[in-house]
Design a protein around this motif. Structure first.
Motif, PDB file in Angstrom:
ATOM      1  N   TRP A 158     -11.443   7.527   3.657  1.00  0.00           N
ATOM      2  CA  TRP A 158     -11.534   6.433   2.932  1.00  0.00           C
ATOM      3  C   TRP A 158     -13.007   5.663   2.966  1.00  0.00           C
ATOM      4  O   TRP A 158     -13.370   4.842   1.878  1.00  0.00           O
ATOM      5  CB  TRP A 158     -10.458   5.210   3.239  1.00  0.00           C
ATOM      6  N   SER A 159     -13.588   5.963   3.875  1.00  0.00           N
ATOM      7  CA  SER A 159     -15.053   5.218   4.229  1.00  0.00           C
ATOM      8  C   SER A 159     -16.037   5.723   2.898  1.00  0.00           C
ATOM      9  O   SER A 159     -16.911   5.182   2.832  1.00  0.00           O
ATOM     10  CB  SER A 159     -15.602   5.373   5.508  1.00  0.00           C
ATOM     11  N   ALA A 160     -15.652   6.946   2.489  1.00  0.00           N
ATOM     12  CA  ALA A 160     -16.586   7.510   1.460  1.00  0.00           C
ATOM     13  C   ALA A 160     -16.206   7.295   0.059  1.00  0.00           C
ATOM     14  O   ALA A 160     -16.898   7.811  -0.685  1.00  0.00           O
ATOM     15  CB  ALA A 160     -16.487   9.167   1.555  1.00  0.00           C
ATOM     16  N   ILE A 161     -15.082   6.513  -0.057  1.00  0.00           N
ATOM     17  CA  ILE A 161     -14.940   5.882  -1.634  1.00  0.00           C
ATOM     18  C   ILE A 161     -14.618   4.375  -1.718  1.00  0.00           C
ATOM     19  O   ILE A 161     -14.591   3.843  -0.607  1.00  0.00           O
ATOM     20  CB  ILE A 161     -13.369   6.812  -2.062  1.00  0.00           C
ATOM     21  N   GLU A 162     -14.717   4.081  -2.753  1.00  0.00           N
ATOM     22  CA  GLU A 162     -14.269   2.609  -3.093  1.00  0.00           C
ATOM     23  C   GLU A 162     -12.733   2.421  -3.197  1.00  0.00           C
ATOM     24  O   GLU A 162     -12.073   3.118  -3.921  1.00  0.00           O
ATOM     25  CB  GLU A 162     -15.079   2.280  -4.325  1.00  0.00           C
ATOM     26  N   LEU A 163     -12.414   1.507  -2.377  1.00  0.00           N
ATOM     27  CA  LEU A 163     -10.818   1.472  -2.058  1.00  0.00           C
ATOM     28  C   LEU A 163     -10.385   0.410  -3.231  1.00  0.00           C
ATOM     29  O   LEU A 163     -11.051  -0.859  -3.439  1.00  0.00           O
ATOM     30  CB  LEU A 163     -10.493   0.848  -0.807  1.00  0.00           C
ATOM     31  N   PRO A 164      -9.253   0.518  -3.855  1.00  0.00           N
ATOM     32  CA  PRO A 164      -8.767  -0.649  -4.640  1.00  0.00           C
ATOM     33  C   PRO A 164      -8.130  -1.870  -3.779  1.00  0.00           C
ATOM     34  O   PRO A 164      -8.062  -1.464  -2.518  1.00  0.00           O
ATOM     35  CB  PRO A 164      -7.756  -0.139  -5.287  1.00  0.00           C
ATOM     36  N   GLU A 165      -7.991  -3.049  -4.241  1.00  0.00           N
ATOM     37  CA  GLU A 165      -7.606  -3.942  -3.352  1.00  0.00           C
ATOM     38  C   GLU A 165      -6.451  -3.684  -2.710  1.00  0.00           C
ATOM     39  O   GLU A 165      -6.258  -4.108  -1.403  1.00  0.00           O
ATOM     40  CB  GLU A 165      -7.389  -5.272  -4.160  1.00  0.00           C
ATOM     41  N   TYR A 166      -5.576  -3.142  -3.206  1.00  0.00           N
ATOM     42  CA  TYR A 166      -4.189  -2.834  -2.630  1.00  0.00           C
ATOM     43  C   TYR A 166      -4.452  -2.075  -1.376  1.00  0.00           C
ATOM     44  O   TYR A 166      -3.728  -2.274  -0.219  1.00  0.00           O
ATOM     45  CB  TYR A 166      -3.087  -2.314  -3.462  1.00  0.00           C
ATOM     46  N   GLU A 167      -5.246  -1.040  -1.620  1.00  0.00           N
ATOM     47  CA  GLU A 167      -5.628   0.041  -0.308  1.00  0.00           C
ATOM     48  C   GLU A 167      -6.331  -0.419   0.927  1.00  0.00           C
ATOM     49  O   GLU A 167      -6.262  -0.408   2.015  1.00  0.00           O
ATOM     50  CB  GLU A 167      -6.187   1.318  -0.598  1.00  0.00           C
ATOM     51  N   GLY A 168      -7.121  -1.640   0.236  1.00  0.00           N
ATOM     52  CA  GLY A 168      -7.921  -2.364   1.173  1.00  0.00           C
ATOM     53  C   GLY A 168      -7.023  -3.308   2.186  1.00  0.00           C
ATOM     54  O   GLY A 168      -7.239  -3.268   3.396  1.00  0.00           O
ATOM     55  N   HIS A 169      -6.088  -3.759   1.545  1.00  0.00           N
ATOM     56  CA  HIS A 169      -4.949  -4.515   2.206  1.00  0.00           C
ATOM     57  C   HIS A 169      -4.429  -3.720   3.167  1.00  0.00           C
ATOM     58  O   HIS A 169      -4.015  -4.079   4.402  1.00  0.00           O
ATOM     59  CB  HIS A 169      -4.358  -5.307   1.343  1.00  0.00           C
ATOM     60  N   ILE A 170      -3.903  -2.456   2.930  1.00  0.00           N
ATOM     61  CA  ILE A 170      -3.258  -1.439   3.905  1.00  0.00           C
ATOM     62  C   ILE A 170      -4.364  -1.223   4.859  1.00  0.00           C
ATOM     63  O   ILE A 170      -3.835  -0.984   6.101  1.00  0.00           O
ATOM     64  CB  ILE A 170      -2.898  -0.220   2.739  1.00  0.00           C
ATOM     65  N   ARG A 171      -5.414  -0.899   4.495  1.00  0.00           N
ATOM     66  CA  ARG A 171      -6.315  -0.472   5.564  1.00  0.00           C
ATOM     67  C   ARG A 171      -6.641  -1.574   6.777  1.00  0.00           C
ATOM     68  O   ARG A 171      -6.557  -1.055   7.983  1.00  0.00           O
ATOM     69  CB  ARG A 171      -7.806  -0.246   5.105  1.00  0.00           C
ATOM     70  N   GLU A 172      -6.653  -2.684   5.878  1.00  0.00           N
ATOM     71  CA  GLU A 172      -6.720  -3.931   7.104  1.00  0.00           C
ATOM     72  C   GLU A 172      -5.500  -4.108   7.964  1.00  0.00           C
ATOM     73  O   GLU A 172      -5.603  -4.306   9.171  1.00  0.00           O
ATOM     74  CB  GLU A 172      -6.935  -5.088   6.492  1.00  0.00           C
ATOM     75  N   THR A 173      -4.280  -3.742   7.482  1.00  0.00           N
ATOM     76  CA  THR A 173      -3.042  -4.133   8.202  1.00  0.00           C
ATOM     77  C   THR A 173      -2.589  -2.821   8.979  1.00  0.00           C
ATOM     78  O   THR A 173      -2.335  -3.110  10.415  1.00  0.00           O
ATOM     79  CB  THR A 173      -1.775  -3.851   7.118  1.00  0.00           C
ATOM     80  N   TYR A 174      -2.946  -1.564   8.424  1.00  0.00           N
ATOM     81  CA  TYR A 174      -2.363  -0.563   9.497  1.00  0.00           C
ATOM     82  C   TYR A 174      -3.656   0.379  10.199  1.00  0.00           C
ATOM     83  O   TYR A 174      -3.634   1.255  10.843  1.00  0.00           O
ATOM     84  CB  TYR A 174      -1.627   0.508   8.849  1.00  0.00           C
ATOM     85  N   GLY A 175      -4.818  -0.021   9.599  1.00  0.00           N
ATOM     86  CA  GLY A 175      -6.110   0.742  10.135  1.00  0.00           C
ATOM     87  C   GLY A 175      -6.105   2.270   9.458  1.00  0.00           C
ATOM     88  O   GLY A 175      -6.631   3.001  10.174  1.00  0.00           O
ATOM     89  N   ILE A 176      -5.586   2.321   8.486  1.00  0.00           N
ATOM     90  CA  ILE A 176      -5.541   3.842   7.530  1.00  0.00           C
ATOM     91  C   ILE A 176      -6.891   4.104   6.986  1.00  0.00           C
ATOM     92  O   ILE A 176      -7.714   3.317   6.576  1.00  0.00           O
ATOM     93  CB  ILE A 176      -4.475   3.667   6.321  1.00  0.00           C
ATOM     94  N   SER A 177      -7.395   5.294   7.383  1.00  0.00           N
ATOM     95  CA  SER A 177      -8.641   5.923   7.002  1.00  0.00           C
ATOM     96  C   SER A 177      -8.447   7.311   6.116  1.00  0.00           C
ATOM     97  O   SER A 177      -9.534   7.657   5.628  1.00  0.00           O
ATOM     98  CB  SER A 177      -9.520   6.167   8.257  1.00  0.00           C
ATOM     99  N   SER A 178      -7.451   7.871   5.923  1.00  0.00           N
ATOM    100  CA  SER A 178      -7.185   9.092   5.142  1.00  0.00           C
ATOM    101  C   SER A 178      -5.786   9.065   4.723  1.00  0.00           C
ATOM    102  O   SER A 178      -4.568   8.298   5.511  1.00  0.00           O
ATOM    103  CB  SER A 178      -7.578  10.288   6.140  1.00  0.00           C
TER     104      SER A 178
END
Length: 684
Positions: A297-317
């Protein structure tokens, strides 16, 4: 015996020492090989541990300073195992790029050319080896001799065994052969571990598949246990931090289950999310109906929804696999990890098998529920038809069976039937399984005037169409259904008309305690079937009763004709038969036949009520015609009904007679001889 010379003895002793040394070395090599084989056997599923033991045994048997094993996959070094200071120094000082496969380096050349390379003196290199980057740090660490041996699988080099010796003693031919043997054993260790792990993985997959299939078979009506099992198994077997199942309806998707390797996880947002490929990743998989693999996920531009998921769960793939049924997407199986990294083909295939099991579970549940619902509908229809057949003259049991079936099939709906007669809506039957619906208060509002502009039930009848009220408390809902909802305890309602030919004759009403409830097309079709059955029952009862009445009339006429035929000279038996038949056919309290002779009224026949009433009736006749109100009412030659004797203001005699004899309504039927009134049949 001649004594041996000292030189011969010395030679023999030297040869003996050599043979003993070779025997000892052979035994050590055999012991080393056996030890390596034991290490392989003891760590059948752990290639790293086996290779570490092989490196340690090799260093000890060859009295070497360091040993390093490198394994290659897909043109890259993937694993490195080493013992000793030289191996550590080479690994620390030489970048991986400098040791690339096919490049100018000892391990790269051994692997690329698939041959053993022996450097007997690291201080006296062949010019072709002068620039090999690993040799200077090895020399600096004290290495004097180096040997690189390929690890071969099916004749192809898959790795390199590099041995460093810190004394100027080149490896012998036997030692180099033994190194190749150890390299081959290293390949055996790698293959054993691979096969063991693949077998274990296959067994785990089979076990997981069997477990999920058991859940599917044990839960044919509910997909939730299957979803829970799938996400938990997927997270564990695929080593993901999170697995989830999403369901979708064409406009939105929502999370149905979520789990990590340790167990279920709370759903981040159970509310439906709009399907928008520009707004979130699941929507892209849903719309494209193809797998979506996003390993970093660090190599792509995340939509706002996935940005929220990354902040909440720490998801990177993440990996998203659409659930397809007949080409349409009905959901998504997703897996996500906190570390970036691709899933391999085998892992994606395993994830797809879980995806397929989710589709199977959804289909099984859908088919099972549809079959059960169809059976329930058929059973309800058959039950109602049985009631119709067993109650040809009375529609009430049919009405009660219909509302009972509807309330059961559409719980928590309440079901009511009303019919139209005399320009009023009349309550007929209600069935309900939830306690909030007040049946008695609902009944109390009937009868209702037939006003289509005021009452949805009347509008459904008048327009011969289904009328729905999504919310009785909505601003655009009229006062009448709003008040009815408050009285009866419902928020939404559906009105299905009963249509006989081109005329509406009643309504089936289904009410629900929650706003926004709507019957599906299949449910509406079933209710329409119930409505048709209600119409059939009404028509059957009407035709049956009309036939019965016609038969009774014909029977009564025949009986009277028989009396006439058997009594040609006496009218009394005829009049008595007429009074009896009229009273029976009309369901009267009493019937009498009066004759008008010479200005007087004579009591020709009557049906008995009581001794006192009969005596009073006899005592009142004969009397003058002008004192008999029935003569005046029937003298026009037409039947004259009196619906309520208490409502007749004048004359009071009829009220007194009705009170005396205990009746409230009357019917006068004139007996005409041409145009002359000669008598009256009175039914009270």
């Amino acid at each position: 015996m001649t004594a041996l010379s000292p030189d011969v003895v010395a030679d023999l002793r030297q040869e003996n020492a050599r043979l003993q040394a070779e025997l000892r070395a052979a035994r050590e090599r055999q012991a080393g090989s056996a030890e390596i084989l034991r290490a392989i056997a003891d760590a059948s599923g752990d290639a790293e541990r086996s290779l570490q033991r092989i490196a340690e045994i090799t260093a000890r048997l060859f009295d070497c300073q360091s040993v390093r094993i490198r394994i290659a996959e897909n043109g890259e070094w993937t694993r490195t195992i080493g013992v000793g200071a030289t191996a550590e120094r080479v690994g620390a000082e030489v970048a991986a790029a400098q040791l690339r496969i096919g490049g100018k380096s000892l391990p790269g050349t051994v692997l690329h050319e698939n041959r053993q390379i022996h450097i007997p003196d690291i201080n006296n290199l062949d010019p072709s080896m002068a620039e090999w980057p690993g040799l200077p740090p090895a020399r600096a660490a004290g290495a004097r001799v180096v040997a690189g041996t390929p690890l071969r699988r099916e004749g192809k080099a898959i790795g390199v065994l590099v041995v460093y010796r810190d004394r100027p003693e080149p490896f012998s031919a036997d030692e180099l052969t033994l190194l190749q043997s150890f390299a081959d054993q290293a390949v055996i260790a790698i293959e054993n571990a691979r096969l063991f792990n693949e077998t274990q993985a296959a067994l785990s997959r089979q076990t997981a598949t069997s477990d999920i299939l058991r859940v599917i078979s044990g839960s044919p009506t509910d997909v939730q246990p299957v979803f829970d099992a799938i996400v938990l198994t997927a997270a564990r077997l695929l080593g993901r931090d999170m697995a989830f199942v999403l369901r979708c309806d064409g406009a939105t998707y929502w999370c149905a289950a979520m789990a990590g390797p340790e167990g279920p996880l709370p759903v981040l947002d159970p509310a439906p999310v709009p399907i928008d490929p520009d707004a979130n990743f699941p929507s892209r998989a849903i719309v494209a109906r193809k797998n979506l693999h996003l390993p970093d996920w660090s190599a792509i531009e995340l939509p706002e929804y996935e940005g929220h998921i990354r902040e909440t769960y720490g998801i990177s793939s993440a990996l998203y696999l659409p659930l397809l049924r007949e080409g349409e997407c009905i959901g998504v199986l997703g897996m996500a990890g906190k570390r970036a990294g691709s899933l391999g083909e085998n892992e994606i295939a395993l994830a797809e098998s879980f995806r397929d099991q989710a589709v199977i579970a959804i289909e099984n549940t859908r088919l099972f529920n549809e079959t059960r619902e169809a059976l329930e509908r058929q059973t309800a229809t058959a039950d109602i038809l049985k009631v119709i057949a067993s109650s040809p003259s009375d529609v009430q049991p049919v009405f009660e069976a219909i509302v009972g079936s509807a309330a059961k099939l559409f719980e928590p709906c309440a079901a009511t039937i009303v019919t139209l007669s005399d320009e009023n809506l009349h309550w007929k039957a209600t069935a309900v399984l939830h306690p909030e619906f007040d049946v008695e208060r609902a009944k109390a509002i009937y009868p209702l005037p037939f006003k289509p502009d005021h009452f949805p039930s009347a509008r459904a009848i008048a327009e011969r169409r289904i009328v729905e009220i999504p919310d009785s408390e909505a601003p655009d809902t009229s006062d009448t259904p709003r008040q009815a909802g408050r009285i009866s305890g419902f928020r939404s309602a559906t009105f299905v008309p009963l249509i006989n030919g081109a005329q509406g004759i009643g309504t089936i009403i289904l009410t629900h305690p929650q706003a926004g409830f709507r019957l599906s097309e299949k449910q509406l079709a079933l209710v329409q079937t119930f409505a048709d059955q209600a119409v059939i029952a009404i028509e059957n009862a009407r035709l049956f009763n009309e036939t019965q009445e016609a038969l009774e009339r014909q029977t009564a006429t025949a009986e009277i004709l028989k009396v006439i035929a058997s009594s040609p000279s006496d009218t009394t038996p005829v009049f008595e038969a007429i009074a009896t038949s009229a009273n029976r056919l009309l369901g009267g309290f009493s019937a009498a036949v009066f004759r008008f002779l010479d200005g007087s009224v004579h009591l020709a026949a009557f049906t008995s009520v009581s001794r006192a009433a009969d005596a009073a009736l006899k005592a009142d006749f004969p009397k003058p015609v002008d004192e008999f109100e029935g003569f005046r009412l029937a003298e026009q030659g037409k039947p004259f009904p009196i619906a309520d004797t208490e409502e007749i203001p004048d004359p009071p005699e009829l009220r007194e007679i009705a009170r005396l004899h205990g009746f409230r309504s009357m019917l006068f039927v004139p007996l005409m001889n041409g145009r002359v009134l000669i008598g009256i049949i009175s039914v009270t």
